[in-house]
Write a protein that holds these residues in place. Structure first.
Motif, PDB file in Angstrom:
ATOM      1  N   GLU A 234      23.919  47.118 -39.021  1.00 32.86           N
ATOM      2  CA  GLU A 234      24.633  46.205 -39.913  1.00 32.86           C
ATOM      3  C   GLU A 234      25.632  46.970 -40.770  1.00 32.86           C
ATOM      4  OE1 GLU A 234      24.535  42.949 -39.940  1.00 32.86           O
ATOM      5  OE2 GLU A 234      23.056  42.887 -38.316  1.00 32.86           O
ATOM      6  N   LEU A 235      25.264  48.175 -41.191  1.00 30.25           N
ATOM      7  CA  LEU A 235      26.177  48.998 -41.985  1.00 30.25           C
ATOM      8  C   LEU A 235      27.330  49.518 -41.123  1.00 30.25           C
ATOM      9  CD1 LEU A 235      23.507  51.079 -43.966  1.00 30.25           C
ATOM     10  CD2 LEU A 235      24.807  49.103 -44.791  1.00 30.25           C
ATOM     11  N   PHE A 236      27.012  49.909 -39.889  1.00 35.16           N
ATOM     12  CA  PHE A 236      28.034  50.463 -39.001  1.00 35.16           C
ATOM     13  C   PHE A 236      29.051  49.412 -38.571  1.00 35.16           C
ATOM     14  CE2 PHE A 236      25.624  54.230 -38.834  1.00 35.16           C
ATOM     15  CZ  PHE A 236      26.367  55.204 -38.173  1.00 35.16           C
ATOM     16  N   SER A 237      28.628  48.163 -38.505  1.00 33.49           N
ATOM     17  CA  SER A 237      29.474  47.131 -37.910  1.00 33.49           C
ATOM     18  C   SER A 237      30.779  46.912 -38.655  1.00 33.49           C
ATOM     19  CB  SER A 237      28.694  45.808 -37.832  1.00 33.49           C
ATOM     20  OG  SER A 237      28.412  45.317 -39.134  1.00 33.49           O
ATOM     21  N   THR A 238      30.841  47.321 -39.908  1.00 33.73           N
ATOM     22  CA  THR A 238      32.068  47.123 -40.693  1.00 33.73           C
ATOM     23  C   THR A 238      32.963  48.357 -40.699  1.00 33.73           C
ATOM     24  OG1 THR A 238      30.963  47.834 -42.728  1.00 33.73           O
ATOM     25  CG2 THR A 238      30.885  45.476 -42.193  1.00 33.73           C
ATOM     26  N   ARG A 239      32.518  49.438 -40.072  1.00 33.55           N
ATOM     27  CA  ARG A 239      33.296  50.681 -40.078  1.00 33.55           C
ATOM     28  C   ARG A 239      34.217  50.737 -38.859  1.00 33.55           C
ATOM     29  NH1 ARG A 239      30.453  53.979 -43.736  1.00 33.55           N
ATOM     30  NH2 ARG A 239      29.297  52.522 -45.065  1.00 33.55           N
ATOM     31  N   GLN A 240      35.254  51.543 -38.973  1.00 33.26           N
ATOM     32  CA  GLN A 240      36.202  51.696 -37.861  1.00 33.26           C
ATOM     33  C   GLN A 240      36.135  53.079 -37.214  1.00 33.26           C
ATOM     34  OE1 GLN A 240      37.849  49.038 -36.738  1.00 33.26           O
ATOM     35  NE2 GLN A 240      36.707  47.972 -38.346  1.00 33.26           N
ATOM     36  N   HIS A 241      35.418  53.993 -37.852  1.00 34.49           N
ATOM     37  CA  HIS A 241      35.321  55.363 -37.338  1.00 34.49           C
ATOM     38  C   HIS A 241      33.911  55.889 -37.597  1.00 34.49           C
ATOM     39  CE1 HIS A 241      39.743  55.457 -37.163  1.00 34.49           C
ATOM     40  NE2 HIS A 241      39.705  54.884 -38.349  1.00 34.49           N
ATOM     41  N   ALA A 242      33.497  56.866 -36.793  1.00 35.44           N
ATOM     42  CA  ALA A 242      32.194  57.506 -37.004  1.00 35.44           C
ATOM     43  C   ALA A 242      32.223  58.909 -36.413  1.00 35.44           C
ATOM     44  CB  ALA A 242      31.073  56.698 -36.361  1.00 35.44           C
ATOM     45  N   LEU A 243      31.449  59.790 -37.019  1.00 39.24           N
ATOM     46  CA  LEU A 243      31.262  61.141 -36.498  1.00 39.24           C
ATOM     47  C   LEU A 243      29.816  61.310 -36.056  1.00 39.24           C
ATOM     48  CD1 LEU A 243      33.129  63.486 -39.026  1.00 39.24           C
ATOM     49  CD2 LEU A 243      33.811  62.956 -36.687  1.00 39.24           C
ATOM     50  N   PHE A 244      29.609  62.035 -34.955  1.00 40.05           N
ATOM     51  CA  PHE A 244      28.271  62.388 -34.485  1.00 40.05           C
ATOM     52  C   PHE A 244      28.178  63.912 -34.435  1.00 40.05           C
ATOM     53  CE2 PHE A 244      28.470  58.064 -33.302  1.00 40.05           C
ATOM     54  CZ  PHE A 244      27.196  57.608 -32.995  1.00 40.05           C
TER      55      PHE A 244
ATOM     56  N   ILE B 251      23.830  65.128 -26.697  1.00 45.15           N
ATOM     57  CA  ILE B 251      23.295  63.819 -27.080  1.00 45.15           C
ATOM     58  C   ILE B 251      24.181  63.194 -28.157  1.00 45.15           C
ATOM     59  CG2 ILE B 251      21.257  62.583 -27.917  1.00 45.15           C
ATOM     60  CD1 ILE B 251      21.061  63.990 -25.118  1.00 45.15           C
ATOM     61  N   ALA B 252      24.733  64.014 -29.040  1.00 45.05           N
ATOM     62  CA  ALA B 252      25.717  63.507 -29.997  1.00 45.05           C
ATOM     63  C   ALA B 252      26.946  62.967 -29.264  1.00 45.05           C
ATOM     64  CB  ALA B 252      26.106  64.606 -30.984  1.00 45.05           C
ATOM     65  N   LEU B 253      27.394  63.679 -28.230  1.00 39.28           N
ATOM     66  CA  LEU B 253      28.521  63.211 -27.424  1.00 39.28           C
ATOM     67  C   LEU B 253      28.198  61.874 -26.765  1.00 39.28           C
ATOM     68  CD1 LEU B 253      29.480  66.590 -25.726  1.00 39.28           C
ATOM     69  CD2 LEU B 253      31.006  65.249 -27.173  1.00 39.28           C
ATOM     70  N   GLU B 254      26.995  61.773 -26.234  1.00 43.24           N
ATOM     71  CA  GLU B 254      26.584  60.534 -25.581  1.00 43.24           C
ATOM     72  C   GLU B 254      26.504  59.390 -26.587  1.00 43.24           C
ATOM     73  OE1 GLU B 254      25.034  57.794 -22.693  1.00 43.24           O
ATOM     74  OE2 GLU B 254      26.414  59.491 -22.690  1.00 43.24           O
ATOM     75  N   GLY B 255      26.013  59.673 -27.784  1.00 47.46           N
ATOM     76  CA  GLY B 255      25.953  58.644 -28.820  1.00 47.46           C
ATOM     77  C   GLY B 255      27.329  58.147 -29.207  1.00 47.46           C
ATOM     78  N   ALA B 256      28.283  59.068 -29.353  1.00 46.24           N
ATOM     79  CA  ALA B 256      29.655  58.671 -29.688  1.00 46.24           C
ATOM     80  C   ALA B 256      30.275  57.848 -28.562  1.00 46.24           C
ATOM     81  CB  ALA B 256      30.498  59.913 -29.973  1.00 46.24           C
ATOM     82  N   LEU B 257      30.013  58.244 -27.317  1.00 43.95           N
ATOM     83  CA  LEU B 257      30.549  57.496 -26.179  1.00 43.95           C
ATOM     84  C   LEU B 257      29.998  56.076 -26.152  1.00 43.95           C
ATOM     85  CD1 LEU B 257      32.168  57.382 -23.533  1.00 43.95           C
ATOM     86  CD2 LEU B 257      30.133  58.236 -22.357  1.00 43.95           C
TER      87      LEU B 257
ATOM     88  N   MET C 254      33.393  57.145 -43.797  1.00 45.80           N
ATOM     89  CA  MET C 254      33.123  57.769 -42.503  1.00 45.80           C
ATOM     90  C   MET C 254      31.623  58.027 -42.352  1.00 45.80           C
ATOM     91  SD  MET C 254      34.254  59.111 -39.620  1.00 45.80           S
ATOM     92  CE  MET C 254      35.960  59.670 -39.763  1.00 45.80           C
ATOM     93  N   PRO C 255      30.899  57.169 -41.644  1.00 44.62           N
ATOM     94  CA  PRO C 255      29.488  57.455 -41.401  1.00 44.62           C
ATOM     95  C   PRO C 255      29.339  58.655 -40.472  1.00 44.62           C
ATOM     96  CG  PRO C 255      30.185  55.537 -40.146  1.00 44.62           C
ATOM     97  CD  PRO C 255      31.340  55.910 -41.023  1.00 44.62           C
TER      98      PRO C 255
ATOM     99  N   TYR D  30      33.810  49.357 -29.759  1.00 40.55           N
ATOM    100  CA  TYR D  30      35.235  49.631 -29.993  1.00 40.55           C
ATOM    101  C   TYR D  30      35.469  50.337 -31.326  1.00 40.55           C
ATOM    102  CZ  TYR D  30      35.008  45.858 -26.570  1.00 40.55           C
ATOM    103  OH  TYR D  30      34.650  45.054 -25.516  1.00 40.55           O
ATOM    104  N   ILE D  31      34.412  50.924 -31.891  1.00 49.16           N
ATOM    105  CA  ILE D  31      34.570  51.784 -33.068  1.00 49.16           C
ATOM    106  C   ILE D  31      34.964  53.172 -32.574  1.00 49.16           C
ATOM    107  CG2 ILE D  31      33.336  52.931 -34.952  1.00 49.16           C
ATOM    108  CD1 ILE D  31      31.560  50.443 -35.147  1.00 49.16           C
ATOM    109  N   HIS D  32      35.987  53.742 -33.158  1.00 46.16           N
ATOM    110  CA  HIS D  32      36.393  55.089 -32.786  1.00 46.16           C
ATOM    111  C   HIS D  32      35.322  56.084 -33.225  1.00 46.16           C
ATOM    112  CE1 HIS D  32      38.570  58.931 -33.911  1.00 46.16           C
ATOM    113  NE2 HIS D  32      38.575  58.908 -32.595  1.00 46.16           N
ATOM    114  N   ALA D  33      34.802  56.858 -32.302  1.00 49.06           N
ATOM    115  CA  ALA D  33      33.737  57.809 -32.620  1.00 49.06           C
ATOM    116  C   ALA D  33      34.028  59.147 -31.964  1.00 49.06           C
ATOM    117  CB  ALA D  33      32.386  57.276 -32.152  1.00 49.06           C
ATOM    118  N   GLU D  34      33.721  60.211 -32.674  1.00 48.40           N
ATOM    119  CA  GLU D  34      33.888  61.576 -32.178  1.00 48.40           C
ATOM    120  C   GLU D  34      32.561  62.314 -32.331  1.00 48.40           C
ATOM    121  OE1 GLU D  34      36.695  62.967 -31.035  1.00 48.40           O
ATOM    122  OE2 GLU D  34      38.376  61.814 -31.833  1.00 48.40           O
TER     123      GLU D  34
END
Length: 607
Positions: free
Chosen positions: A458-468, A477-483, A513-514, A490-494
């Motif tokens: 619910e917190l992530f749903s309003t964000r547009q970017h995220a870092l793993f 596994i961080a790469l897989e989570g971002a993918l 930035m979560p 459609y949240i941009h994640a790295e």
């Protein structure tokens, strides 16, 4: 990345075609169409999902005993009805999966011969080319055989003609195509799921095959034009595995199927130990010669390979390289003697991976192993050794259970190589087998965290970017989570190795930035903790997946979910589960299409 289905029978085949397209929709869902032979060729096409085309077919009363259908993932030309398949030229109708690389030259040639084009697709070239050769060929089979010799690229096609209402022609080169054998009826499809409701008896066409399907039998010619027989297999796919059951989405179903998928995949390992026989009859002699490992894969499978690099080097003490298949095939790689080339593909038909395997073989690599989820698919057939995962059918575009079962297979490979090289004592082998035995239960414990992960979503749903962030074997596994987050929300994640944070990515961190951290209780835990402090010092909000026995306390801006107690070397498998759940529930909160994300399709059979 499109889906093909066709049928010839003594009954109306339209219900079968539509049912097959629904089961193939995960392969492409920009548009769909069906053509049957009734009063001439009758065709219905619609932009959008199969259901829209089905409604239109019902309104028109479409029926016929010979027909072809297609669900499209756009490559050449936009998502429009004129670009939807089937394509028609004169009395010829064609559906096609793949890409024709010389379509521009063929288009100009056909235009000079007087053909009019109504679409932007490469497929329409095939329809006109077959119609051109049908004018002076003895039959449709001969016309298709002549036409495909003019094509450069990858294709799977099904063709029918008003002039020959008793035959359906199909051909393949580079894209999967199978024949289903019924009682007095025959079927063609790009996936067994499209025919399983009618028959379990299937055979897989080889590269360059052209086949003629009639109600009373099938005739196949190889690329040299000689009659051949392809082995008939009894498919193990069940209809139940293709249904949603009590779940809302296939992705949710497949996430929750992982304990069973893992148990099925490791069953033979627990019975035999880390035996070379798991990989094929000649594996003992071939794997015993291995001096290095090269893994080729794409997408999620590439991240599984990246985990395996740590295992193979740590456990088997062998150098291991991991490369994206689409890059490997276009560089001048050096073939090392006695290097094992491992290809990983859920479908066994991933074009970039298949071509990378061919490139490796051309370089002189003879030691080849495929890890795959689909029996008798192209990549395993082209490899000397094979390990089949037993994930079952995976319909959701974002891979879940295929990934974790690949990890189990790769761990088995690492331990087997270690045993052959004398680096695996009986005691360690017993411990590893015990770890595998407990793995499905540990994954189930991780699945029980779903309510907590859902609250984060619910917190992530309003964000547009995220870092793993992750370190060591958990960085992939961080790469897989971002993918996963990118694919379906459609949240941009790295994703970055946590130690790299201060070398640039830290500039992105603010209160919006979560930052998701994979923080198992391993030797790198304190290093990860220091990296977390760097985030908090810049006002970043941390979401940490830690082990039960880690000593992280929640505080303002620091959220913690504890996975099961640290499970040792197999920890990456367990830590995969919460990042899958995070992506799934964030997508639900954002209202995106979980199983069919925009612009993507499941089976990537084009370059």
């Amino acid at each position: 990345m499109c889906g093909i289905v066709g049928a010839i029978a003594q009954r109306d085949v339209v219900p079968h075609l539509i049912d097959g397209l629904k089961r193939l929709e995960y392969r492409g869902y920009d548009s769909a169409g069906v053509a049957v032979l009734g009063q001439g060729i009758e065709r219905v096409r619609r932009v959008g999902r199969v259901a829209e085309m089905e409604a239109a077919a019902r309104e028109t009363g479409l029926s016929g005993r010979l027909g072809i259908g297609h669900t499209r993932w756009a490559t050449h030309g936009g998502v429009t009805e004129p670009n939807a398949h089937p394509h028609v030229s004169g009395g010829i109708a064609v559906v096609h999966n793949g890409i024709i690389e010389n379509h521009d030259a063929q288009r100009q040639r056909l235009k000079s011969l007087g053909y009019q084009f109504t679409s932007q697709t490469d497929t329409e070239v095939i329809a006109h080319l077959v119609e051109h050769y049908a004018r002076d060929s003895e039959d449709l089979f001969a016309a298709v055989s002549r036409a495909v010799r003019e094509l450069t690229g990858a294709y799977a096609i099904a063709v029918m003609s008003e002039a020959e209402p008793d035959v359906l022609i199909c051909a393949r080169m580079g894209c999967p195509l199978l024949i289903g054998y019924g009682e007095g009826e025959q079927f063609v499809a790009s996936d067994v799921s499209a025919v399983i409701a009618a028959t379990r008896r299937v055979s897989f066409l080889e590269e360059g095959d052209v086949a003629a399907l009639r109600c009373d039998g099938v005739q196949i010619h190889d690329r040299s034009g000689q009659p051949v027989e392809r082995p008939v297999h009894l498919s193990e796919v069940s209809l139940a595995s293709l249904e949603l059951g009590p779940y809302s989405h296939f992705m949710q179903k497949e996430i929750h199927e992982q304990p069973k998928a893992l148990a099925d995949t490791i069953e033979q390992v627990l019975e035999q130990g880390f035996s070379p026989a798991l990989f094929g009859a000649e594996a003992a002699s071939l794997l015993g010669k291995v001096e290095g490992v090269q893994i080729l894969a794409c997408g999620t499978s590439y991240y599984a390979a990246s985990v395996a690099r740590y295992w193979i080097e740590q456990i088997a003490r062998l150098p291991c390289q991991v490369e994206i298949a689409s890059e490997y095939r276009y560089r001048d790689a050096v073939a090392l003697p006695n290097q094992l080339v491992v290809t990983i593909s859920q479908s066994g038909e991933t074009l970039d991976t298949m071509e990378a395997l061919k490139h490796a073989q051309q370089l002189g690599h003879d030691l080849t192993l495929s890890i795959c989820n689909v029996r008798e698919s192209a990549i395993p057939r082209a490899s000397r050794l094979v390990f089949y995962t037993r994930a079952g059918a995976e319909i959701g575009v974002a891979s879940t259970k295929a990934f974790t079962t690949q990890l189990a297979a790769l761990f088995t490979l690492a331990a087997t190589l270690a045993k052959l090289r004398g680096h695996l004592s009986a005691e360690v082998e017993a411990n590893y087998l015990d770890d595998l035995r407990k793995l499905p239960g540990s994954v189930q414990h991780a699945l029980n965290l779903e309510p907590q992960v859902k609250a984060w979503a619910e917190l992530f749903s309003t964000r547009q970017h995220a870092l793993f962030l992750g370190r060591g074997v958990h960085y992939p596994i961080a790469l897989e989570g971002a993918l996963k987050l990118k694919e379906i929300t459609y949240i941009h994640a790295e994703a970055y190795p946590a130690g790299e944070l201060k070398h640039g990515p830290l500039a992105l961190v603010d209160e919006q930035m979560p930052v998701v951290v994979i923080a198992p209780n391993d030797s790198l835990l304190e290093k990860v903790h220091s990296n977390m402090q760097e985030v908090r010092a810049r006002g970043g909000e941390l979401f940490v997946f830690a082990d039960l026995d880690s000593h992280f306390g929640e505080s303002d801006g620091l959220h913690v979910i504890r996975t099961p107690r640290h499970v040792g070397v197999l920890s990456p498998v367990v830590h995969t589960i919460p990042v899958q759940l995070l992506a799934y529930h964030t997508a639900l909160a954002r209202g995106t299409d979980v199983d069919k994300p925009r612009n993507l399709a499941k089976a990537v059979t084009v370059e």
